[in-house]
Structures are given as C-alpha cells and as structure tokens.
Write an enzyme that holds these catalytic residues in place. Structure first.
Site, short mmCIF file in Angstrom:
data_model
loop_
_atom_site.label_atom_id
_atom_site.label_comp_id
_atom_site.label_asym_id
_atom_site.label_seq_id
_atom_site.Cartn_x
_atom_site.Cartn_y
_atom_site.Cartn_z
CE LYS A 9 46.61 64.14 14.26
NZ LYS A 9 45.77 64.05 15.47
CG PHE A 57 42.07 69.37 22.79
CD1 PHE A 57 42.41 69.66 21.48
CD2 PHE A 57 40.74 69.13 23.11
CE1 PHE A 57 41.44 69.72 20.48
CE2 PHE A 57 39.76 69.18 22.12
CZ PHE A 57 40.12 69.47 20.81
NE ARG A 85 36.10 61.66 10.44
CZ ARG A 85 37.04 62.26 11.19
NH1 ARG A 85 38.06 62.87 10.63
NH2 ARG A 85 36.95 62.25 12.50
CB THR A 91 39.56 60.35 17.99
OG1 THR A 91 38.81 60.89 16.90
CG2 THR A 91 40.57 61.37 18.48
NE ARG A 102 43.22 58.86 14.35
CZ ARG A 102 42.25 59.71 14.10
NH1 ARG A 102 40.98 59.35 14.28
NH2 ARG A 102 42.52 60.93 13.69
CG ASN A 112 45.08 60.66 16.90
OD1 ASN A 112 45.79 61.37 16.19
ND2 ASN A 112 43.82 60.97 17.16
CG HIS A 115 43.81 65.86 10.66
ND1 HIS A 115 42.93 66.36 11.58
CD2 HIS A 115 43.53 66.47 9.48
CE1 HIS A 115 42.15 67.25 10.97
NE2 HIS A 115 42.50 67.33 9.70
#
EC number: 2.7.4.6
Length: 138
Positions: A9, A57, A85, A91, A102, A112, A115
């Site tokens: 991100k 959001f 994941r 998250t 993260r 964070n 994705h």
C-alpha cells in the site's frame, strides 16, 4: 499451486519499504508471478474496493489507496491465500504477531502496509483486475 493477490500500500511504498516486504514474501516461499508499480486513480480504487461501498470507511480507503503509487502482485505457492494472510498479520497492526508485515511496517489500522485476497473468489476478481494472462509468468 494456488495464486493470491497482494498490494504493498501507499504508506509502505512512500517510506521505501517495498524491497523489505518483497524480501519477506520471497523468503516465505512465494513465487512472484506478476508485479507492477502503479498509481491508482480514484475510479480504479472505487472499483477495486466496491464490496466496501456501503461501509463508513470507503471514501477514506479510496482516497488513501489513490494518493500515491502502490505495488500490485500475484503470488503463487501451495496454500497461497492463507499463507499470505498469515504473513501480513492482523488488519490492526497493534494485534499483529511479531514478524508479520503489518507488525513490522504498518503505521496504524488505516495505513497497514499491505492487502491480500481473503478467499479464492476474491483472488479470482482481484488478480485479473490488475493483470492480464500475458503478465503472469509461472
């Protein structure tokens, strides 16, 4: 072999963390079968995150994801979706396990750093959203 979709991100790209995150991905045994750096338009971000359209959001998420470049990737290995994941971590980075992306690199729950697809059906939408079949090697 299973494929999953991943994004580094804007918050992580802006801070020059892409290389460190890619290294963690490769060290975890993933093959990167597609990768490119792009700057999402607002419309592209809205289309990608359409499932969250009614969530409070949504607007902030789309603004964040379109503010600066991201790195999109298609990752491949056995159990790729679950393993990616796990490597990303929770998250909310405050709840993420040590050693996860993260926990190490995220700023907060909104920024964070990464994705990932959460299910095979999600990966089946997300991968072709950014890659055509000629761009995936492996």
């Amino acid at each position: 072999m299973e494929r999953t979709f991943a994004i580094i991100k804007p918050d992580a790209v802006e801070r020059g963390l892409s290389g460190k995150i890619i290294t963690k991905i490769e060290e975890a045994g993933f093959a990167i079968v597609g990768m490119k750096k792009i700057h999402l338009s607002r419309a592209q971000a809205e289309g990608f995150y359409y499932v969250h359209k009614e969530r409070p959001f949504f607007n902030d998420l789309c603004s964040f994801m379109s503010r600066s470049p991201v790195i999109v990737m298609c990752l491949q290995k056995e159990n790729a979706i679950a393993d990616w994941r796990t490597l990303m971590g929770a998250t909310n980075p405050a709840n993420a396990e040590p050693g996860t992306i993260r926990k190490e690199f995220a700023k907060n729950i909104e920024e964070n750093s990464s994705h990932g697809s959460d299910a095979p059906e999600t990966a089946a939408f997300e991968i072709p959203y950014f890659f055509n079949s000629f761009e995936l090697v492996g």
